[in-house]
Design an enzyme around this catalytic site. Structure first.
Site, PDB file in Angstrom:
ATOM      1  N   LYS A  22       0.906  -0.845  -0.042  1.00 34.54           N
ATOM      2  CA  LYS A  22       0.069   0.109  -0.235  1.00 34.54           C
ATOM      3  C   LYS A  22       0.525   1.336   0.568  1.00 34.54           C
ATOM      4  CE  LYS A  22      -2.432   3.290   2.850  1.00 34.54           C
ATOM      5  NZ  LYS A  22      -2.856   3.223   4.171  1.00 34.54           N
ATOM      6  N   ASN A  23       1.894   1.473   0.544  1.00 41.21           N
ATOM      7  CA  ASN A  23       2.815   2.787   1.141  1.00 41.21           C
ATOM      8  C   ASN A  23       3.112   2.772  -0.426  1.00 41.21           C
ATOM      9  OD1 ASN A  23       1.698   2.860   3.416  1.00 41.21           O
ATOM     10  ND2 ASN A  23       3.751   2.204   4.706  1.00 41.21           N
ATOM     11  N   ARG A  97      -5.308  10.350   3.175  1.00 37.93           N
ATOM     12  CA  ARG A  97      -4.010  10.874   3.677  1.00 37.93           C
ATOM     13  C   ARG A  97      -3.242  11.282   2.993  1.00 37.93           C
ATOM     14  NH1 ARG A  97      -1.352  13.181   7.571  1.00 37.93           N
ATOM     15  NH2 ARG A  97       0.915  13.261   8.045  1.00 37.93           N
ATOM     16  N   ASP A 121      -6.060   7.186   9.606  1.00 43.20           N
ATOM     17  CA  ASP A 121      -6.101   7.084  10.620  1.00 43.20           C
ATOM     18  C   ASP A 121      -6.071   7.956  11.848  1.00 43.20           C
ATOM     19  OD1 ASP A 121      -5.926   4.369   9.523  1.00 43.20           O
ATOM     20  OD2 ASP A 121      -3.339   4.382  10.070  1.00 43.20           O
ATOM     21  N   ASP A 320       4.069   0.570  11.827  1.00 40.24           N
ATOM     22  CA  ASP A 320       2.702  -0.121  11.747  1.00 40.24           C
ATOM     23  C   ASP A 320       2.775  -1.599  12.092  1.00 40.24           C
ATOM     24  OD1 ASP A 320       1.722   1.772  10.163  1.00 40.24           O
ATOM     25  OD2 ASP A 320       2.712   0.761   7.978  1.00 40.24           O
ATOM     26  N   MET A 342       6.420   6.753  17.723  1.00 40.92           N
ATOM     27  CA  MET A 342       5.866   7.573  16.462  1.00 40.92           C
ATOM     28  C   MET A 342       4.891   8.466  17.108  1.00 40.92           C
ATOM     29  SD  MET A 342       7.971   5.987  13.647  1.00 40.92           S
ATOM     30  CE  MET A 342       7.861   7.732  12.516  1.00 40.92           C
TER      31      MET A 342
END
Length: 436
Positions: A22-23, A97, A121, A320, A342
């Site tokens: 996805k990223n 985002r 998120d 993640d 984070m």
């Protein structure tokens, strides 16, 4: 709002292939805006966030053709810049985002880029300063319409290369600045750049299009601006977060599972961290084989002190996967401290695990101590709501291991990051039903 109904306590067996990352997909799909030539991208995951971005590009005027189930061609030769200031874009862009990464390419190629304040998120503050400070360093002028929550950058005379030190190694920030700098005049250097494998793939893609980026895989990038970029073809890497999710799922359900085509060289710390939790992993070619384990024991440090697992910029452990590691630890033998540095809201889902019988102490918004139960006291089924993608998959893993039938509401959050997850889990023996 859709719901999963999960009958827990069943072992899984078989093989599963991870989806495209996805990223990476969000980055490389935004990069198609840098050229008027055709770009073909394969192994594109069929998930909500990626499909939203593809829709936005279509509204922006990009010609999109679906060549196969996971393959698209993109051609951005007739862009409608006016769409960026429309009410429709303010609505569509604010729900994703990843849409922030269209700003860099648009600024580089057309001298302007706008974005409504993006969503995503609810895991704490996720500031955008790194992106816009980078654009300002390249010569863009920044404006923010507070009443509309709308950001804009403009550089009518073009961008100019410069030296910059990022205030944080932001992955999306680095990607955005790199995409802006490839068409800037002169040389740009970026220190404290993110260097995740997916960002490396973006840089390799841009170089194949004619960009001149050196230092790829390091935190110091040098970009020599070029006048134009051409087309290319690329295949997206497998999703390392999904791979970690399957590892955790196999351990929690005491299952034997093979994860196919994982691209071992791009997994970094992931196999090592799961091994520290006591999970047996075997490398078979480019696959991961996880044998069925009745128990797994958390390692302590050499001096006997409790293990701490924390997130860090690459090549550190990805944030993640901390939610999945936390869930897996609830049934391990031993204890571990999870330190989420984070994001300050990402651990708040642990109250659902406590309701299921897990022994977790939330020390503060960033730290949780997990006392593993070594499968002596299994989790109990319950009804819960998925707050974000990673917490959602973690709760799903917990439900698959729990006694009884669990209900998870708001599974659209899981669908944002995991492709057809219920179908794929049923194929390896999970008892899961989607209720619309």
């Amino acid at each position: 709002m859709a719901t999963f109904k999960i009958e827990g306590g069943h072992k899984l067996k078989g093989s599963i292939t991870p989806q495209g990352a996805k990223n990476e997909a969000l980055q490389v799909i935004c990069a198609v805006l840098l050229t008027s030539e055709k770009i073909v991208i394969s192994n594109v995951p069929n998930i909500i966030d990626v499909n939203k971005l593809i829709f936005i590009l279509g509204e922006l005027g990009v010609k999109i053709e679906k060549l196969a189930a996971d393959t698209y061609s993109f051609q951005a030769d007739e862009i409608n810049i006016k769409y960026l200031e429309s009410a429709e874009f303010k609505r569509d862009g604010s729900s994703l985002r990843g849409s922030i990464m269209i700003v860099g390419p648009l600024l580089a190629r057309f001298g302007k880029g706008y974005i409504p304040r993006p969503g995503g998120d609810k895991i704490g503050r996720r500031r955008l300063d790194t992106h816009f400070e980078g654009f300002i360093n390249l010569g863009a002028k920044f404006r923010y319409r507070k009443e509309e929550r709308f950001y804009g950058v403009e550089a009518p005379e073009g961008l100019k290369g410069t030296d910059m030190l990022l205030d944080e190694a932001s992955v999306t920030g680095t990607a955005n600045i790199v995409m802006a700098a490839v068409l800037a005049k002169g040389v740009t250097t970026i220190y404290n750049a993110a260097c995740e494998p997916y960002l490396q793939e973006l840089c390799k893609m841009l170089n194949s299009m004619g960009a001149k980026i050196s230092g790829v895989s390091s935190n110091f990038l040098t970009i020599e601006g070029v006048e134009r970029l051409g087309g290319c073809e690329l295949r997206i890497l497998p999703d390392m977060i999904e791979i970690g999710s399957w590892i955790g799922m196999a351990a929690m359900t005491k299952s034997e599972l093979t994860i196919k085509d994982v691209s071992w060289k791009d997994l970094g710390q992931i196999p090592r961290v799961f091994k520290k939790l006591g999970i047996n992993l075997e490398r078979k070619g480019d696959d991961i084989f996880i044998p069925a384990q009745e128990s797994y024991e958390i390692q302590n440090y050499i001096d006997g002190s409790i293990l701490t697992i924390s997130d860090a910029p690459w090549p550190g452990f990805t944030p993640d996967l901390l939610s999945i590691v936390l869930v897996v630890a609830t049934q391990a033998k031993g204890s571990v401290l999870i330190h989420q540095k984070m994001f300050e809201s990402r651990l708040f889902f642990v109250d659902k695990l406590i309701d299921m019988g897990a022994q977790v102490i939330l020390c503060d918004p960033h730290r949780a101590t997990v006392i593993g139960m070594n499968h002596q006291s299994t989790l109990k089924a319950t009804t819960m709501v998925s707050p974000d993608i990673r917490a959602g998959i973690s709760l799903l893993i917990a439900a698959l291991s729990a006694k009884g039938t669990s209900i998870i509401h708001n599974i659209e959050q899981i669908d944002r990051g995991y492709q057809n997850i219920d179908e794929r889990l049923r194929a390896i023996g999970a008892k899961i039903e989607r209720i619309e």
